[in-house]
Design a protein around this motif. Sequence first.
Motif, PDB file in Angstrom:
ATOM      1  N   GLU A 248      46.342  43.826  35.147  1.00 41.62           N
ATOM      2  CA  GLU A 248      46.906  42.743  36.038  1.00 41.62           C
ATOM      3  C   GLU A 248      46.161  42.157  37.026  1.00 41.62           C
ATOM      4  OE1 GLU A 248      48.463  39.381  38.097  1.00 41.62           O
ATOM      5  OE2 GLU A 248      49.227  41.534  38.244  1.00 41.62           O
ATOM      6  N   ILE A 249      46.141  43.149  37.917  1.00 36.43           N
ATOM      7  CA  ILE A 249      45.443  42.632  39.408  1.00 36.43           C
ATOM      8  C   ILE A 249      43.690  42.651  38.881  1.00 36.43           C
ATOM      9  CG2 ILE A 249      44.718  43.533  41.135  1.00 36.43           C
ATOM     10  CD1 ILE A 249      47.162  44.899  41.412  1.00 36.43           C
ATOM     11  N   LEU A 250      43.469  43.551  37.676  1.00 36.37           N
ATOM     12  CA  LEU A 250      41.481  43.134  37.333  1.00 36.37           C
ATOM     13  C   LEU A 250      40.904  41.623  36.983  1.00 36.37           C
ATOM     14  CD1 LEU A 250      41.002  46.990  36.865  1.00 36.37           C
ATOM     15  CD2 LEU A 250      39.954  45.454  38.540  1.00 36.37           C
ATOM     16  N   HIS A 251      42.393  42.048  35.874  1.00 31.30           N
ATOM     17  CA  HIS A 251      42.110  40.655  35.127  1.00 31.30           C
ATOM     18  C   HIS A 251      41.942  39.221  36.271  1.00 31.30           C
ATOM     19  CE1 HIS A 251      43.780  41.807  31.098  1.00 31.30           C
ATOM     20  NE2 HIS A 251      42.622  42.910  31.888  1.00 31.30           N
ATOM     21  N   GLY A 252      43.116  38.898  37.148  1.00 29.12           N
ATOM     22  CA  GLY A 252      43.297  38.394  38.357  1.00 29.12           C
ATOM     23  C   GLY A 252      41.790  38.190  39.731  1.00 29.12           C
TER      24      GLY A 252
END
Length: 430
Positions: A248-252
């Motif tokens: 989720e962090i990498l996507h954002g």
Amino acid sequence: MALNANDRSIARFTMLGHSLVHWYEMSIPIFLVVWLVEFDVSVTVVGVIVAIGYAPVGLGALPGGILADRYGTKRLILCCLAGMSLSFLALSLATSIVVVALCLLCWGITASVYHPAGLSLISTGVEERGTVFAWHGIAGNLGIALGPFVAATGLLFLEWQFVAICMAVPGLLAVGYGLRAAFDPTAAAETDGGGRGREDGAETDDTPSLSGLVSQTRTLFASAFALVFLIVALEGLYYRSALTYLPEILHGLPAMSGFDPPAELEGIEPGDYIYVGLLVAGMAGQYVGGKLTDRVPAVRGLIGCFVLFVALALAFIPVSSMGAVPIAVLCGVFGFVLFAIEPFYQDAVAVYTPAESRGLSYGYTYLGMFGLGAAGVSLGGFVRDAFPLSTFFVLLATFAVAGVLLSVRLLLADEAATTRPTGVAESADD
């Protein structure tokens, strides 16, 4: 040093079991997306259903360890493989979300016994323990990667029920292989202070009563194992928090916007590439960590890994804004170290516990890893919602700092024990 025939046989059997546990575990989130539509339920409901399947994996580790000591590790692993496969076959027949929940619950209960049984088998049966721990960990990572890949690919062409059947087949084949596998499960027990050996699969005659179990538990936690348990729990907090929220962090991350996938893979988030790369790097970490356990004392390996955990968590704060390539490199190193620590704490359990209670010891270990470690998911989610991204990585670093301190405490206790004059110990006994 080359593995002997007994080590190779145990390695093949446990690698197969470990890969399949994670094969099933990581395929479940892929089915989650389908069940949302199939049964017309909310994400919250499906999330609870999946949690029902995952919860027993941690909670059942302790009783799994007790059963491993009671009935034998090979028998328990075979029951685990059969139970997971039959659960997925039953899942293919599910006509409601309630039935899905029951099938996942059965899967979680049967899967929970693997880690205490498999690791107990390696620790008492294998001479080259570190090497086999390494290959065992690599097999688990392979299952982590292949499970969701096969499930997602299958869903492109088949109904989810048929995909569930296909997922069950490897487990059934593994049961057939395991029934024919032959090895001595206690071949290495005497080399690490183990007690009386037994034929695996046979019930022991000295199974403790409830009061005996309580006494055995008190003895374990009055020893250095108490520190090992806390160390593993902290590693679980770090591991679960990182792997749950990194996708989720990498996507954002705005820095990921300049990293475009090839045209034929359009629609796949760039962060997914990096996350898969992290898991692949973890395979190398497992191997290197396992080989090092044959050369480096487990406690020193734990200290080194936790120190790197602190540095890597804090490095994410500036690197997260530097662009896709630096992020990918950092994630690769992160995955390598995150999985390199696993053979060290598995070996630490073997070093600091007697062979006759090894199953119970690994049961408590994975209760700490998967049970208490799961608390990191809730805490990490709260931090992600309420605070800036940097706070999340500071939280990870805090877990790792605590791990360093406890590991150093274990090392100092070891050094104190080895330098204590013999006469002092003898006079205390008198």
